[in-house]
Design a protein around this motif. Sequence first.
Motif, PDB file in Angstrom:
ATOM      1  N   THR A   1       0.848  -1.190   0.000  1.00 26.96           N
ATOM      2  CA  THR A   1       0.000   0.000   0.000  1.00 26.96           C
ATOM      3  C   THR A   1       0.883   1.240   0.000  1.00 26.96           C
ATOM      4  O   THR A   1       1.638   1.470   0.948  1.00 26.96           O
ATOM      5  CB  THR A   1      -0.929   0.018   1.220  1.00 26.96           C
ATOM      6  N   ARG A   2       0.803   2.040  -1.054  1.00 26.52           N
ATOM      7  CA  ARG A   2       1.632   3.240  -1.152  1.00 26.52           C
ATOM      8  C   ARG A   2       1.088   4.392  -0.316  1.00 26.52           C
ATOM      9  O   ARG A   2       1.851   5.224   0.190  1.00 26.52           O
ATOM     10  CB  ARG A   2       1.729   3.702  -2.607  1.00 26.52           C
ATOM     11  N   ALA A   3      -0.245   4.459  -0.205  1.00 31.69           N
ATOM     12  CA  ALA A   3      -0.871   5.544   0.554  1.00 31.69           C
ATOM     13  C   ALA A   3      -2.230   5.072   1.043  1.00 31.69           C
ATOM     14  O   ALA A   3      -2.835   4.163   0.463  1.00 31.69           O
ATOM     15  CB  ALA A   3      -1.026   6.789  -0.316  1.00 31.69           C
ATOM     16  N   GLN A   4      -2.696   5.673   2.128  1.00 31.35           N
ATOM     17  CA  GLN A   4      -4.034   5.380   2.618  1.00 31.35           C
ATOM     18  C   GLN A   4      -4.616   6.601   3.314  1.00 31.35           C
ATOM     19  O   GLN A   4      -3.880   7.479   3.766  1.00 31.35           O
ATOM     20  CB  GLN A   4      -4.045   4.174   3.557  1.00 31.35           C
ATOM     21  N   THR A   5      -5.925   6.644   3.386  1.00 32.14           N
ATOM     22  CA  THR A   5      -6.611   7.786   3.969  1.00 32.14           C
ATOM     23  C   THR A   5      -7.029   7.482   5.408  1.00 32.14           C
ATOM     24  O   THR A   5      -6.900   6.350   5.883  1.00 32.14           O
ATOM     25  CB  THR A   5      -7.866   8.128   3.155  1.00 32.14           C
ATOM     26  N   ALA A   6      -7.551   8.492   6.067  1.00 26.27           N
ATOM     27  CA  ALA A   6      -8.180   8.284   7.369  1.00 26.27           C
ATOM     28  C   ALA A   6      -9.480   7.511   7.158  1.00 26.27           C
ATOM     29  O   ALA A   6     -10.051   7.516   6.062  1.00 26.27           O
ATOM     30  CB  ALA A   6      -8.445   9.629   8.031  1.00 26.27           C
ATOM     31  N   PRO A   7      -9.964   6.811   8.185  1.00 28.25           N
ATOM     32  CA  PRO A   7     -11.215   6.055   8.032  1.00 28.25           C
ATOM     33  C   PRO A   7     -12.386   6.951   7.636  1.00 28.25           C
ATOM     34  O   PRO A   7     -12.479   8.103   8.046  1.00 28.25           O
ATOM     35  CB  PRO A   7     -11.433   5.454   9.430  1.00 28.25           C
ATOM     36  N   VAL A   8     -13.263   6.407   6.799  1.00 22.86           N
ATOM     37  CA  VAL A   8     -14.474   7.105   6.362  1.00 22.86           C
ATOM     38  C   VAL A   8     -15.649   6.559   7.159  1.00 22.86           C
ATOM     39  O   VAL A   8     -15.805   5.340   7.296  1.00 22.86           O
ATOM     40  CB  VAL A   8     -14.698   6.897   4.851  1.00 22.86           C
ATOM     41  N   GLN A   9     -16.482   7.457   7.673  1.00 19.98           N
ATOM     42  CA  GLN A   9     -17.502   7.048   8.628  1.00 19.98           C
ATOM     43  C   GLN A   9     -18.850   6.690   8.009  1.00 19.98           C
ATOM     44  O   GLN A   9     -19.682   6.090   8.670  1.00 19.98           O
ATOM     45  CB  GLN A   9     -17.709   8.173   9.657  1.00 19.98           C
ATOM     46  N   SER A  10     -19.100   7.048   6.747  1.00 19.52           N
ATOM     47  CA  SER A  10     -20.399   6.772   6.142  1.00 19.52           C
ATOM     48  C   SER A  10     -20.269   5.792   4.976  1.00 19.52           C
ATOM     49  O   SER A  10     -19.172   5.539   4.466  1.00 19.52           O
ATOM     50  CB  SER A  10     -21.060   8.075   5.668  1.00 19.52           C
ATOM     51  N   THR A  11     -21.398   5.237   4.546  1.00 25.64           N
ATOM     52  CA  THR A  11     -21.429   4.217   3.500  1.00 25.64           C
ATOM     53  C   THR A  11     -20.921   4.777   2.172  1.00 25.64           C
ATOM     54  O   THR A  11     -21.320   5.865   1.746  1.00 25.64           O
ATOM     55  CB  THR A  11     -22.866   3.694   3.317  1.00 25.64           C
ATOM     56  N   VAL A  12     -20.062   4.019   1.510  1.00 24.02           N
ATOM     57  CA  VAL A  12     -19.496   4.450   0.224  1.00 24.02           C
ATOM     58  C   VAL A  12     -20.466   4.114  -0.904  1.00 24.02           C
ATOM     59  O   VAL A  12     -20.983   3.002  -1.004  1.00 24.02           O
ATOM     60  CB  VAL A  12     -18.138   3.769  -0.027  1.00 24.02           C
ATOM     61  N   ILE A  13     -20.707   5.104  -1.768  1.00 26.98           N
ATOM     62  CA  ILE A  13     -21.620   4.945  -2.894  1.00 26.98           C
ATOM     63  C   ILE A  13     -20.868   4.750  -4.203  1.00 26.98           C
ATOM     64  O   ILE A  13     -21.210   3.896  -5.019  1.00 26.98           O
ATOM     65  CB  ILE A  13     -22.552   6.166  -3.012  1.00 26.98           C
ATOM     66  N   ASP A  14     -19.800   5.531  -4.423  1.00 27.89           N
ATOM     67  CA  ASP A  14     -19.101   5.488  -5.703  1.00 27.89           C
ATOM     68  C   ASP A  14     -17.648   5.908  -5.515  1.00 27.89           C
ATOM     69  O   ASP A  14     -17.302   6.600  -4.546  1.00 27.89           O
ATOM     70  CB  ASP A  14     -19.790   6.421  -6.706  1.00 27.89           C
ATOM     71  N   LEU A  15     -16.810   5.488  -6.460  1.00 31.00           N
ATOM     72  CA  LEU A  15     -15.383   5.799  -6.432  1.00 31.00           C
ATOM     73  C   LEU A  15     -14.898   6.025  -7.856  1.00 31.00           C
ATOM     74  O   LEU A  15     -15.119   5.183  -8.731  1.00 31.00           O
ATOM     75  CB  LEU A  15     -14.605   4.642  -5.799  1.00 31.00           C
ATOM     76  N   LYS A  16     -14.252   7.166  -8.104  1.00 28.70           N
ATOM     77  CA  LYS A  16     -13.680   7.470  -9.409  1.00 28.70           C
ATOM     78  C   LYS A  16     -12.303   8.088  -9.211  1.00 28.70           C
ATOM     79  O   LYS A  16     -12.028   8.704  -8.169  1.00 28.70           O
ATOM     80  CB  LYS A  16     -14.570   8.428 -10.193  1.00 28.70           C
ATOM     81  N   SER A  17     -11.426   7.985 -10.237  1.00 27.77           N
ATOM     82  CA  SER A  17     -10.073   8.508 -10.080  1.00 27.77           C
ATOM     83  C   SER A  17      -9.446   8.771 -11.440  1.00 27.77           C
ATOM     84  O   SER A  17      -9.926   8.312 -12.476  1.00 27.77           O
ATOM     85  CB  SER A  17      -9.205   7.517  -9.298  1.00 27.77           C
TER      86      SER A  17
END
Length: 259
Positions: free
Chosen positions: A148-164
């Motif tokens: 893992t090169r990088a990671q974020t802080a935990p997200v507290q709500s349900t994930v709907i979509d991811l784009k990059s």
Amino acid sequence: MKYIFYIILFLSFSIFAQESFEAKFIKKIDLHADTLISIDNFGTSYYIKDDVFYKKTNTNTISYNNLQLGTLHSANAFNTLKINLFYKDFNTVIILDNRLAEIFKIDFNTLSNYKNVLHVSTGHDNTIWIFNQDLQKLELFDYKSKTTRAQTAPVQSTVIDLKSNYNFCWLLTENYLYTYNYFGSLINKRPNLGYTALIESNDNIILKKENNLFYIKKDNDATIPITTSNLLINQFFVTNETLYIYTDKTLQQYQLKPN
């Protein structure tokens, strides 16, 4: 002076409120797909039909199928030389080249540091963005070094979509729209006002809310409505300033023009 300031402020808000994008119809074509993935600058379409991934040009159609991995949950063709297919039930990602030949397989079940993946999107070099459901974190994962090169802080709500794209990653949750850079640093956080899907185009964001689309320019928090003449929007995609809307086995093409 205060009176003049409020007049200027009022005029600024009035101008902003009138700003919008008109979707000017260009043409429509037949497309029998379950999920539209993307359309590139040359008109090549990428889509899923009956768990088979297709690449369709003006002259040819090729496909990739992996019956052993079952349902094809999602795909990303931002980098057409490293297309990623996500088979959620088997917690596995397949990387394809532009001929749809398999060049890499990532089985997260076999990693020494097990990852329960919920969403996948393209990263730079040999990386993909993944949302780790157990940790509730977004990770930039190097699939060749299995690190893992990088990671974020935990997200507290349900994930709907991811784009990059190569530089940024957008995570849409029930409560917020997060924007991260490729170091995993949070650079923007907006409330989710009922949006259920997103796409990106040249760092600009297009969001869907019910049967309406909204445009957010890069480096700008203004949300601009897109006028689509009450067209039913099942799926959508933007390439540069061209909007594609897929509905009822028809792919309709529009030119985005500011009003």
